[in-house]
Design an enzyme around this catalytic site. Sequence first.
Site, short mmCIF file in Angstrom:
data_model
loop_
_atom_site.label_atom_id
_atom_site.label_comp_id
_atom_site.label_asym_id
_atom_site.label_seq_id
_atom_site.Cartn_x
_atom_site.Cartn_y
_atom_site.Cartn_z
N GLU A 182 -9.69 6.29 3.04
CA GLU A 182 -10.67 5.26 3.57
C GLU A 182 -9.87 3.79 3.97
O GLU A 182 -8.78 3.95 3.45
CB GLU A 182 -11.83 4.79 2.43
CG GLU A 182 -11.33 3.88 1.22
CD GLU A 182 -10.63 4.22 0.71
OE1 GLU A 182 -10.08 5.76 0.51
OE2 GLU A 182 -9.55 3.63 0.05
N SER A 193 1.49 -9.81 -1.03
CA SER A 193 1.42 -8.21 -1.22
C SER A 193 1.60 -7.80 0.09
O SER A 193 1.79 -6.50 0.57
CB SER A 193 -0.17 -7.93 -1.54
OG SER A 193 -0.95 -8.78 -0.80
N LYS A 224 0.83 -1.37 -0.02
CA LYS A 224 -0.17 0.04 0.08
C LYS A 224 0.84 1.30 0.02
O LYS A 224 0.43 2.26 -0.48
CB LYS A 224 -0.94 0.05 1.15
CG LYS A 224 -1.97 -1.13 1.22
CD LYS A 224 -3.04 -0.65 0.08
CE LYS A 224 -4.32 -1.68 0.16
NZ LYS A 224 -5.06 -1.53 -1.05
#
Lengths: 265, 397
Positions: free
Chosen positions: B111, B378, B89
Amino acid sequence: MSRIADAFARAKDDRRAALVIYLSAGDPDLETTIALVLAAAEAGADIIELGVPFSDPSADGPSIQRASERALASGTTLTGVLGAVRTIRESTSVPILLFGYYNPIITYGEARLVTDAKEAGVDGFLVVDLPPEECAPLHGPALAAGLDLVPLVAPTSTPARVEAAASIASSFIYYVSLTGVTGARAVALGEAAERANALSQQVGLPVALGFGVKTPADAAEVAAHADGVVVGSAIVDAAAAADGQQAKVAAVRELVTGLAAAMAK
Amino acid sequence: MTDTTVEAGRFGPYGGRFVAETLVPALDELSRAYAEARADEAFEAERLDLLAHYVGRPTPLYRARGLSEELGLEVWLKREDLCHTGAHKVNNTIGQVLLAKRMGKERVIAETGAGQHGVATATACALLGLRCEVFMGEEDVRRQAPNVRRMALLGAEVHPVTSGSRTLKDAMNEALRDWVTNIANTYYCVGSAAGPHPYPAIVRDFQDVIGREAREQILSRTGGLPDAVVACVGGGSNAIGIFAAFLGDEKVRLIGVEAAGEGVTTPHHAAPLGHGRVGVLHGMKTYVLADEHGQIQEAHSVSAGLDYPGVGPEHSWLKDTGRAEYVSIEDGEALTAFHWLASSEGILPALESSHALAYLRPLSKRLPAGSVVVVNLSGRGDKDPETVQRVLEEQTS
């Protein structure tokens, strides 16, 4: 001329602004909605915006969010709302605008919705998350059927976007008074109404102002400049605060009567 | 087909800008600012420097020896779990928060579902000196308490969202409501390759470093391209990030793994690509989970990061064109893969990434022995032991 355009023309002839009243369809059930629409029309609403509930109302503040949740909890669907309009049409010819979000319309099918809405007695659509560049699938069929698609113009809209909105408008433009969600408290309604008036002069169409208009005094302030005044969250709140269908009808009737009287002055 | 057509924010019929009018000019401003930033050498130099020395890129491509031996495949893990903050991220938030600063915005909102994007946004804002506020469903605040504390420690304010299902989709609604209200001074940092144009393109571009590195690494380590690339798909940012560099390599199979939750024949899953319908949610046209009346349904997955009823629009297009294939993995299979990687390789994967790992078993039966498979790992699983424990207890009680 559509029934919606006609309502603005009649108000203009009377030298007053048109009063547009928003109700969340199915809050708390469609039977109540039918009674509320008839009461609002009798009390002086020129146009009714009937909110079609959606699970994810990202442009709405808490009042209409909760109303949508209540409507969905009672099983309200687009099909059901069209049925309610059919019943309303047995008693009144007040123009009715379906107000909502695009996903329920996509699922229903744009062309099929236009056909069924026209048959039910709907006069137009306002779809919050469908800006002019995306609206062709609904605008085409609506235009062909003589139903209005009402575009939004916001304080952030550039001149090019105002033109895009005007190019698809057939009855009026909805001017959003503030950058925010429905039910937010507008700080300078008079100034916003003057901008709405300037917009109307520029595009040659009536412009109604909404978002943040709550009280008869607010409505009178806006009506001094704008062609139309939209009251939504305050109506939804008044209905929600009253207990039982009769009390809700009385509360909405009282508020609409007060709004119409203030705007007539 | 070697490329996806990106025209006016469209991926085939998907994408677009289905938002309230107030936001459209802000999206135009963002598109312009983004194009200018990417063309500015100084912006790119600062971004790449931070990716190298702050995030820790390039991340390794590790040949998973235990998995490879057991499956008869060559399994390579792209170690995004080793990024600063523990997941991919941050690749995106470094880029977007730099952009926010360049645009002169004082305040960044985001969010978050599992909290990984919230933590990554809070991190980038702390680093670059911007105010950060994160919207998180009340239900997720409860499920992901450690990440809520991390965000607070990084100086971010977390707003629990109490509307709707109180999860990621509602957090995104609330972020949109905040943005429309505070549009002049606020930058909305979207966490997935989703939302209205230009977000799906921006997030893909900031994440495509994963695939560019992986492609170079596998070529230099094995002398060839992989037979398949596998990634989990919630909103789809890690998947599009690793797929992008391989889109032109037609022989490389691209496989996205959605969350099947309790099973795709139950209402409790998060697999809109496999089992949804085309609709509009959060500003984009894409596959969504919706009922026959167009009401969005709640997604379900044991992994909060995959618990989303929509998906990035480019994935919808890759599905329709057949360039990528999308499959799904149930909660139980993902948990098994979580333990499998822990015991075989000494790596705790995020529950999200565990879905991609779980697909290796069925995939191994369909590929010739010795096939080369790259899996995007990830994120790391440090956030997940409590969830794993809770599920185990529920199963045994």
